[in-house]
Scaffold this motif. Structure first.
Motif, PDB file in Angstrom:
ATOM      1  N   SER A   1       0.850  -1.199   0.000  1.00  0.00           N
ATOM      2  CA  SER A   1       0.000   0.000   0.000  1.00  0.00           C
ATOM      3  C   SER A   1       0.879   1.240   0.000  1.00  0.00           C
ATOM      4  O   SER A   1       1.899   1.272   0.686  1.00  0.00           O
ATOM      5  N   SER A   2       0.483   2.239  -0.764  1.00  0.00           N
ATOM      6  CA  SER A   2       1.122   3.564  -0.665  1.00  0.00           C
ATOM      7  C   SER A   2       0.146   4.543  -0.023  1.00  0.00           C
ATOM      8  O   SER A   2       0.385   5.087   1.047  1.00  0.00           O
ATOM      9  N   ARG A   3      -0.994   4.780  -0.717  1.00  0.00           N
ATOM     10  CA  ARG A   3      -1.944   5.807  -0.287  1.00  0.00           C
ATOM     11  C   ARG A   3      -2.617   5.507   1.055  1.00  0.00           C
ATOM     12  O   ARG A   3      -2.678   6.379   1.930  1.00  0.00           O
ATOM     13  N   THR A   4      -3.136   4.301   1.193  1.00  0.00           N
ATOM     14  CA  THR A   4      -3.904   4.009   2.409  1.00  0.00           C
ATOM     15  C   THR A   4      -2.989   4.060   3.625  1.00  0.00           C
ATOM     16  O   THR A   4      -3.336   4.653   4.649  1.00  0.00           O
ATOM     17  N   PHE A   5      -1.803   3.471   3.482  1.00  0.00           N
ATOM     18  CA  PHE A   5      -0.846   3.487   4.595  1.00  0.00           C
ATOM     19  C   PHE A   5      -0.465   4.935   4.942  1.00  0.00           C
ATOM     20  O   PHE A   5      -0.556   5.362   6.092  1.00  0.00           O
TER      21      PHE A   5
ATOM     22  N   GLN B   1     -11.583   3.487   1.673  1.00  0.00           N
ATOM     23  CA  GLN B   1     -11.422   4.041   0.317  1.00  0.00           C
ATOM     24  C   GLN B   1     -12.784   4.550  -0.166  1.00  0.00           C
ATOM     25  O   GLN B   1     -12.887   5.632  -0.739  1.00  0.00           O
TER      26      GLN B   1
ATOM     27  N   PRO C   1      -9.183   4.898  -7.824  1.00  0.00           N
ATOM     28  CA  PRO C   1      -8.644   4.728  -6.454  1.00  0.00           C
ATOM     29  C   PRO C   1      -7.120   4.738  -6.443  1.00  0.00           C
ATOM     30  O   PRO C   1      -6.508   4.953  -5.401  1.00  0.00           O
TER      31      PRO C   1
ATOM     32  N   PRO D   1      -3.464   2.529  -7.255  1.00  0.00           N
ATOM     33  CA  PRO D   1      -2.552   2.894  -8.334  1.00  0.00           C
ATOM     34  C   PRO D   1      -3.141   2.567  -9.710  1.00  0.00           C
ATOM     35  O   PRO D   1      -3.966   1.680  -9.839  1.00  0.00           O
TER      36      PRO D   1
HETATM   37  N1   CP Z   1      -6.323   3.080  -3.232  1.00  0.00           N
HETATM   38  C1   CP Z   1      -5.480   2.336  -2.481  1.00  0.00           C
HETATM   39  O1   CP Z   1      -5.889   1.521  -1.645  1.00  0.00           O
HETATM   40  O2   CP Z   1      -4.166   2.584  -2.736  1.00  0.00           O
HETATM   41  P1   CP Z   1      -2.953   1.851  -2.023  1.00  0.00           P
HETATM   42  O3   CP Z   1      -3.019   0.393  -2.419  1.00  0.00           O
HETATM   43  O4   CP Z   1      -1.714   2.534  -2.520  1.00  0.00           O
HETATM   44  O5   CP Z   1      -3.145   1.980  -0.543  1.00  0.00           O
END
Ligand code: CP
Length: 359
Positions: free
Chosen positions: A87-91, A175, A309, A311
């Motif tokens: 994960s990038s965004r959620t983390f 999300q 959402p 990536p």
């Molecule tokens: N949208 C989303 O969950 O992105 P990540 O997988 O980068 O957290």
């Protein structure tokens, strides 16, 4: 807290057999939000409240005085970020939201660095985390695991909340919350989300964000849902059952360009080939038909928004990013505000945030 919901009296097997709406009710604690596991836990009033609170936090965070105030709210709390799937965004947005409210964070992002590598069960790992943290925010490749862990913790002496930050192919409720917040903001001057048409495109069978958002949108009046996907990756029958039960109008198809001009919001998604049963299975599909290129901008309604959402891979050409209707980078930042609002709701500090006048 001695009581963490009616799940105390149910076995996990009994709970697992129930429908999502019934399970959502079972996870209520004294009628308030505690665990965040399923989109079905959110009604219109709560979505409206979270949206208002996210905006309030966004404004307060603009000034140093405001940030100092926010950081004082939960400085006595610690969050465990247990992300065993990438994960990038959620983390980062949960991490930032925790810091914004003054929470300390601890993390495990790879079970090779925890005692799971020595054979410790996930149950024992989560129970260990609950000794040091006040909330576990977890992402996992195992569908339903966050619910199982919430049920398990409810039978312990320290039943802290579990937040589902993405579980298997089933749900990604936070999300969906940020997606709804993005829609609320996008249609603020156009009557809100009610009566809008939302077009979902891509891997709808295995995309957990779509499954959670389709469910959250049932809270709005007159929202039509269009699903465009390769036939093998169409939205699941369980989601269509939920839409039927809620009286939602929907259509399924595979002609993206025909559906595009009807949509107020277009929600593109990535092909989730990490779930392929056989290597390269998704490469057999004609995915180019489900991509958004520059030429599609002309087919969009002038007021429509283009979401993802993330990536992304090739679903949206980077040349599209500069169009004012492309809101996927706004979604990323909205995730931080909504997750901060959610933590404030769980830990009961919405009142002081509402009353803060120093920004
Ligand atoms: N949208 C989303 O969950 O992105 P990540 O997988 O980068 O957290």
């Amino acid at each position: 807290m001695s009581k963490t919901g009616a799940e105390e009296s149910l076995t996990w097997e009994e709970l697992r057999e129930m429908g999502p709406r019934e399970r959502a009710r079972e996870f209520e604690v004294y009628g308030r939000l505690f665990h965040v596991l399923l989109a079905q836990q959110f009604d219109r009033a709560l979505l409206d409240e979270l949206g208002v609170q996210a905006t309030r936090i966004r404004h307060i965070a603009k000034s140093k005085a405001g940030m100092d105030f926010l950081r004082s709210q939960l400085s006595h709390k610690t969050a465990m970020l247990y992300f065993t799937q990438p994960s990038s965004r959620t983390f980062l947005s949960f991490h930032s939201a925790c810091q914004m409210l003054g929470m300390k964070t601890v993390e495990v992002r790879d079970t090779a660095t925890s005692s799971e590598i020595k054979g410790e069960t996930q149950e024992d790992s989560i129970r260990t985390f609950s000794s040091f943290a006040d909330v576990v925010i977890m992402r996992t490749a195992v569908g339903g695991l966050a619910e199982k862990m919430a049920w398990m913790l409810s039978h312990t002496e320290r039943p802290i909340p579990i937040i589902n930050a993405g579980s298997g192919k089933d749900q990604h409720p936070t999300q969906a919350l940020l997606d709804v917040y993005t829609l609320q903001r996008s249609f603020e001057k156009r009557g809100g989300i009610d009566n809008k048409t939302v077009l979902f495109v891509g891997d709808l069978a295995r995309g957990r964000t779509v499954r959670s958002l389709a469910q959250l949108l049932t809270n709005y009046r007159g929202v039509r849902q269009l699903f465009v996907a390769p036939p093998q990756l169409q939205i699941g029958a369980d989601i269509l059952e939920l839409l039927d039960a809620a009286g939602v109008q929907y259509e399924l198809g595979d002609d993206f360009e025909a559906m595009l001009p009807r949509a107020d919001a277009i929600y593109m998604t990535r092909i989730q080939d990490e779930w392929d049963q056989q290597a390269g299975e998704s490469r057999q599909l004609d995915l180019a038909r489900y991509n958004f290129g520059v030429r599609h901008l002309k087919l969009m309604l002038p007021h429509a928004v283009l979401m993802h959402p993330l990536p992304r891979r090739q679903e949206i050409a980077t040349e599209v990013d500069g169009d004012s209707r492309a809101v996927y980078w706004r979604q990323v930042r909205n995730g931080m505000w909504v997750r901060a609002a959610l933590l404030a709701r769980i830990f009961n500090c919405c009142g002081p945030i509402r009353e803060f006048h120093g920004a």
